[in-house]
Structures are given as structure tokens and as C-alpha cells.
Design an enzyme around this catalytic site. Structure first.
Site, short mmCIF file in Angstrom:
data_model
loop_
_atom_site.label_atom_id
_atom_site.label_comp_id
_atom_site.label_asym_id
_atom_site.label_seq_id
_atom_site.Cartn_x
_atom_site.Cartn_y
_atom_site.Cartn_z
N VAL A 161 -3.23 2.84 -8.89
CA VAL A 161 -4.16 3.91 -9.29
C VAL A 161 -3.67 4.69 -10.51
CG1 VAL A 161 -5.18 4.19 -7.00
CG2 VAL A 161 -3.21 5.62 -7.64
N THR A 187 1.51 8.19 10.24
CA THR A 187 1.32 6.99 9.40
C THR A 187 2.67 6.62 8.80
OG1 THR A 187 1.00 8.11 7.28
CG2 THR A 187 -0.96 7.90 8.69
N TYR A 212 4.96 17.31 -4.72
CA TYR A 212 3.83 16.99 -3.84
C TYR A 212 2.89 18.19 -3.72
CZ TYR A 212 1.53 14.91 0.30
OH TYR A 212 0.63 14.37 1.20
N1 LIG Z 1 0.35 11.18 6.80
C1 LIG Z 1 0.40 12.48 6.52
O1 LIG Z 1 1.04 13.28 7.22
C2 LIG Z 1 -0.40 13.03 5.37
C3 LIG Z 1 -0.58 14.41 5.28
C4 LIG Z 1 -1.32 14.94 4.24
C5 LIG Z 1 -1.83 14.11 3.27
N2 LIG Z 1 -1.61 12.76 3.35
C6 LIG Z 1 -2.17 11.94 2.29
O2 LIG Z 1 -2.97 10.93 2.84
C7 LIG Z 1 -3.04 9.83 1.92
C8 LIG Z 1 -2.82 8.54 2.68
O3 LIG Z 1 -1.50 8.54 3.18
P1 LIG Z 1 -1.10 7.89 4.59
O4 LIG Z 1 -0.56 8.97 5.42
O5 LIG Z 1 -2.18 7.03 5.08
O6 LIG Z 1 0.18 7.03 4.13
P2 LIG Z 1 0.37 5.44 3.93
O7 LIG Z 1 1.69 5.32 3.25
O8 LIG Z 1 0.15 4.76 5.21
O9 LIG Z 1 -0.81 5.04 2.93
C9 LIG Z 1 -0.77 5.28 1.54
C10 LIG Z 1 -1.18 3.99 0.84
O10 LIG Z 1 -1.28 4.26 -0.57
C11 LIG Z 1 -0.78 3.11 -1.25
N3 LIG Z 1 -0.34 3.49 -2.59
C12 LIG Z 1 0.72 4.24 -2.93
N4 LIG Z 1 0.82 4.33 -4.27
C13 LIG Z 1 -0.22 3.62 -4.78
C14 LIG Z 1 -0.64 3.34 -6.11
N5 LIG Z 1 0.03 3.80 -7.18
N6 LIG Z 1 -1.75 2.59 -6.28
C15 LIG Z 1 -2.42 2.10 -5.19
N7 LIG Z 1 -2.06 2.33 -3.92
C16 LIG Z 1 -0.96 3.08 -3.72
C17 LIG Z 1 0.38 2.65 -0.39
O11 LIG Z 1 0.73 1.30 -0.67
C18 LIG Z 1 -0.15 2.85 1.01
O12 LIG Z 1 -0.78 1.69 1.51
C19 LIG Z 1 -2.01 10.13 0.84
O13 LIG Z 1 -2.68 10.67 -0.30
C20 LIG Z 1 -1.13 11.18 1.47
O14 LIG Z 1 -0.51 12.03 0.52
C21 LIG Z 1 -0.92 12.20 4.37
#
Ligand SMILES: NC(=O)c1ccc[n+]([C@@H]2O[C@H](COP(=O)([O-])OP(=O)(O)OC[C@H]3O[C@@H](n4cnc5c(N)ncnc54)[C@H](O)[C@@H]3O)[C@@H](O)[C@H]2O)c1
Length: 241
Positions: free
Chosen positions: A60, A186, A151
């Protein structure tokens, strides 16, 4: 009732966690899916499990690769109606030890990537009768957390970016909202941190990815038809403290 029947949805970070859970729920609600991720094997296998889905490997943070995602989506399904702008990374590092490279990398994926995908989505939506964007921010876009400066900065940026473009395209049938998750179980959360994060959460548990998917479905469907520029916090009570 299927809430996304006939819709085409692009989901970044669609191979894992919140993105994958949302893909599954969107699929159950009739959407055709374009899953985007860096994790090619996982994403390809997952797309095969869903009824109408393709996987596109893309970073991305690359303008060219993001443009190619939308070209492939239109080739496969003719249009894009919903974009779940969700790929993200996160690490905890004390700010005095945070290298400029790590700062740049975090902001590149978590903020610049959100811009690049949203821009391409808006270009596609302007050629048709509008569309919907859901950006994944975080409760850490609302409050600070020691060791999460990059972050926090990026996710705070996503919250205000969402307000900005929500307003900019409000009269063009383009809705833009953000999901702000709390601590969700996750792969982004290291195993050894889980007990502490549970304890920090008023509900004394981590959220589940499918609980986020339900909120994303609300934001992506007509159920939220009068919402734009908003952020929906789903955090087990964390930011109410
Ligand atoms: N899990 C939490 O506690 C939490 C809390 C708040 C926000 N988030 C946000 O939720 C979103 C999803 O995270 P998640 O918890 O499912 O984690 P996750 O690691 O399971 O999923 C994130 C996905 O993004 C992909 N990714 C990372 N960099 C990328 C790039 N440059 N191009 C394309 N894909 C890329 C990864 O390969 C992974 O599959 C993220 O934006 C994260 O910051 C997560």
C-alpha cells in the site's frame, strides 16, 4: 438480509486478522472481493476459500501497486463500491530509541498508505455513482500510549484525514468513516503482550476480529447511510476511562 449484494469490495490487509474476518463477513453478505496484502501465500489460499474473491499482492506504500489494484479490480468485476483501507503495522519502541527509519516505515504504511488507497478509491468512485471508504485507524488515534509515538501520530492522522475527505466528498455520494479498534486478538499483537492488554481493557478481554468485522459491515453498508467523516470506537471501554 444480505447487506452488500452485488457490491465489489477492496480490502487491504485482507489476508489476516481484522481484514480477513471482514472479508469473510462481506462474502457472507454477497460482496465480490479483492483482497490486497503483502502475504501472498496466505492471501491466495484465503481467496480460494471465499465464493467470489481474487487476491492481489500489493504494497500500500507503492503508488504504482495501489493503482494496479484498482485496475485489476475493475478488470475482474467492472467496478469498486467499497474500500476497506485496513493494512497496517505497529511496534512498541521508546521514542528516544525510535530510529527515523522505523518512524518513516510506520507512517508510510499506516498513514501514507491510507492516503494512496483512498485517493485511488475516490478516483474510481467519481467515475461511477459514488462509493464507501472505511479506514482502519485505532483507539490509539484518539489517545496516546507510551512507546507508540509513530503509530499514535499515524493513526491520529487517519482520524483527521477521514474527517477531511469525508467533508470534501460528502455531496458526491462518497462516504468515508474510520474504525478505531481497541486491543484485538490478531497476529499484530505479540503473544507475550496479551495478558497485559487484557488487563488494561475495562471488559478484561481482547476484542475478536469478527467483532470488528461487524462494525466494518455497518460502516460499509447502507446501515450507516447518514454517516461520513466519523470514527467509530470499538474498544471494550478503553477510551471511556
Ligand atoms: N489488532 C489490534 O489490536 C489493532 C488495534 C487497533 C488498530 N488495528 C489496526 O487494524 C488493522 C489490521 O490489523 P490486524 O490487527 O488485523 O493485524 P494483522 O497483522 O493480522 O493484519 C494486518 C495485515 O496488513 C498487511 N500489511 C502490512 N503492511 C502492508 C503493506 N505495506 N501493504 C499491504 N499489506 C500490508 C499484513 O501483511 C497483514 O496481513 C491495522 O491497520 C492495525 O493498525 C489493530
Amino acid at each position: 438480509m444480505a447487506k452488500l449484494e452485488g457490491k465489489v469490495a477492496v480490502i487491504t490487509g485482507g489476508a489476516s486478522g481484522i481484514g480477513a474476518a471482514t472479508a469473510k463477513l462481506f462474502s457472507e453478505h454477497g460482496a465480490k472481493l479483492v483482497l490486497v496484502d503483502l502475504q501472498e501465500d496466505l492471501g491466495t489460499a484465503f481467496a480460494k476459500e471465499l465464493s467470489d474473491a481474487i487476491f492481489v499482492k500489493a504494497d500500500v506504500t507503492s503508488e504504482e501497486e495501489v493503482t494496479a489494484v484498482f485496475t485489476k479490480a475493475k478488470e475482474a468485476y467492472g467496478k469498486v463500491d467499497v474500500v476497506f483501507n485496513n493494512a497496517g503495522i505497529g511496534r512498541v519502541t521508546p521514542t528516544h530509541d525510535l530510529s527515523y527509519d522505523e518512524w518513516r516505515k510506520t507512517v508510510a504504511v499506516d498513514l501514507d498508505g491510507v492516503f494512496l488507497v483512498a485517493r485511488e478509491a475516490i478516483r474510481a468512485f467519481k467515475e461511477q455513482d459514488g462509493g464507501v471508504i472505511v479506514n482502519t485507524a485505532s483507539m490509539y488515534g484518539w489517545v496516546g500510549s507510551p512507546g507508540s509515538a509513530a503509530y499514535n501520530a499515524a493513526k491520529g492522522g487517519v482520524v483527521n484525514f477521514t474527517r477531511s475527505i469525508g467533508l470534501e466528498y460528502a455531496s458526491e455520494n462518497i462516504r468515508v468513516n474510520a474504525l478505531c479498534p481497541g486491543f484485538i486478538d490478531t497476529p499484530i499483537i505479540p503473544e507475550e503482550s496479551k495478558a497485559v492488554l487484557k488487563d488494561m481493557t475495562p471488559m478484561k478481554r481482547l476484542g475478536q476480529a469478527d467483532e470488528m468485522a461487524k462494525a466494518v459491515l455497518f460502516l460499509a453498508s447502507d446501515d450507516s447511510s447518514f454517516m461520513t467523516g466519523s470514527s467509530l470506537v470499538v474498544d471494550g471501554g478503553y477510551t471511556a476511562q
